[in-house]
Motif scaffolding. Structure first.
Motif: not given
Ligand SMILES: [Zn+2]
Length: 445
Positions: A69-71, A305-310, A398-402, A416-422
């Motif tokens: 989900r976070n690729a 899966l929610d883990s960020p991947i690349s 890293a984690g929920k922050y960008k 990104l958890e609270k503000d996915p639209s940045e």
């Protein structure tokens, strides 16, 4: 980091390792199909929260697969992103920054690795960056390029024809389709299905139309701005219809039982979220770098899966799944099979070296036939000013922050958890988090 400069011979003799057996489900001697669907923004697909009417066949395919989900793409445009997807390294580590930078010959592509492991290899693509000139044909027994930009019907026809002749021996088939890429020229049938109540006259958008809108040289009504996003969605539906035909043929050939299928994209597309309309390349916001990443493994259960991947994880993951040895110095890692298997400390990076203020007026002014020469002149001027490595816009998650480092040197920090639209820049309110992410960004040079 230094540009990779290892010879292929040196590579053969060093740092080969086997993946931890429990990390990734095995599929030894399985076929591999990689679907790279250019410019397919994750958020527009049903499985990623978009309308289920946009991508019914992709969604159905994904129901029996692993959905990440976070690729993230490591770049918001085609060349560097594919360089990473097909090597396992971040593009800037290989010196791939702009149109003049092919994948270095001493960095092996997935096609070369699988050919050496006894696979028959074929690519069906539509060129422009993913071409021989930029080094992507290496390792392919067959590398065929479409003449059509809206290429999905041709690609599916060719893929089915190739599979019928070649599916009895283990193979790697790479498919790269430009179908959702601008210009936005969907079929009337898909437009009518997705936007039945629209009363205006907008049925397509050229690249020039989209650039003029982005530059503020033209304006549209709110209804027409909403319509532009529908034009893109209808193009995805046109592609999805062809993919439905492709998946059906795979099942008829029995390939669902012995084939690893990866469906992804090289970048997304903006529709006004941060000023770009029907374009990408120029920023590293979520709409431009979050991509679908779906992996179908025979006999493996479906999961999300929610883990960020690349995209750099793709090559090590395929090699791990096939239980083939791979280099231990990849930037990517075998994909996590459980969310707990990857820590929040892992950082995911992206960059672009192409600045919108500089490039968009140029794209508007220069005829496509003159573009290559003029682009070379433009880049040589930029490089003489800034050195061989161009100035870049970067992000690290890293984690929920960008954290984003903009071209102008300013920083933006998002939760990104609270503000996915940045929308809410936290760099002043959260200086400690910003500092930690700056350190991660610096380490990635
Ligand atoms: Zn692309």
């Amino acid at each position: 980091m230094k540009k990779i400069a290892l010879s292929f011979m040196l590579w053969i003799g060093m740092a080969l390792t086997l993946p931890p057996a429990e990390a990734v489900p095995a599929c030894v001697d399985c076929n591999v199909i990689l679907l790279s669907l250019d410019t397919l923004a994750a958020a527009h697909l049903g499985i990623y929260g978009g309308s289920p009417d946009v991508s019914p066949n992709i969604d159905r395919f994904a129901k029996s697969a692993r959905i990440y989900r976070n690729a993230y793409a490591p770049s918001p445009w085609t060349l560097p992103s594919h360089a990473a997807m097909l090597t396992g390294y971040y593009p800037w580590r290989m010196g791939v920054h702009d149109e003049h930078d092919p994948v270095p010959v001493d960095v092996p592509l997935l096609s070369e690795l699988l050919k050496r492991a006894g696979y028959r290899t074929a690519a069906l693509n539509s060129g422009l960056y993913v071409d021989r000139e930029h080094g992507f044909a290496r390792g392919f027994d067959s590398f065929v390029t479409s003449k059509e930009w809206k290429d999905a019907p041709w690609i599916v026809d060719e893929a089915v024809r190739w599979l019928k002749s070649n599916h009895t021996k283990k193979f790697f088939l790479f498919i790269h389709s430009y179908h959702p890429h601008e210009p936005l020229t969907p079929s009337d049938a898909s437009l009518a299905k997705l936007d039945p109540d629209y009363k205006g006259s907008l049925k397509s958008m050229t690249e020039g139309d989209l650039i003029r809108l982005t530059l503020g040289k033209t304006s549209y009504s709110p209804e027409d701005l909403r319509r532009i996003s529908k034009l893109y969605d209808a193009g995805i539906l046109d592609l999805d219809r062809e993919l439905g035909r492709f998946f059906e043929e795979l099942n008829k050939l029995g390939l669902d039982k012995n084939t690893v299928i990866v469906l992804t994209s090289d970048h997304g597309q903006g529709f006004g979220e941060h000023g770009l309309w029907g374009l990408h390349t120029y920023d590293v916001y979520e709409e431009l770098i979050r991509v679908p990443f779906v992996v179908k493994l025979p006999q493996a259960s479906a999961k999300e899966l929610d883990s960020p991947i690349s995209l750099t994880d793709l090559v090590p993951s395929v090699l791990a799944t096939l239980r083939l040895p791979y280099r231990s110095d990849f930037d990517g890692k075998p994909l996590p099979d459980e969310d707990s298997a990857i820590t929040a400390e892992r950082s995911i990076h992206a960059q672009t070296a192409i600045n919108r203020e500089f490039s968009l007026p140029y794209r508007l002014e220069v005829k496509p036939s003159d573009r290559k020469k003029s682009m070379a002149e433009r880049l040589s001027i930029r490089k003489s000013n800034w050195g061989r490595i161009p100035r870049t816009e970067k992000s690290v998650r890293a984690g929920k922050y960008k954290l984003i480092l903009k071209f102008d040197g300013t920083f933006e920090l998002y939760d990104l958890e609270k503000d996915p639209s940045e929308k809410t820049n936290l760099s002043s309110q959260e200086p400690n988090v910003a500092h930690q992410l700056k350190t991660l960004m610096l380490q990635d040079r």
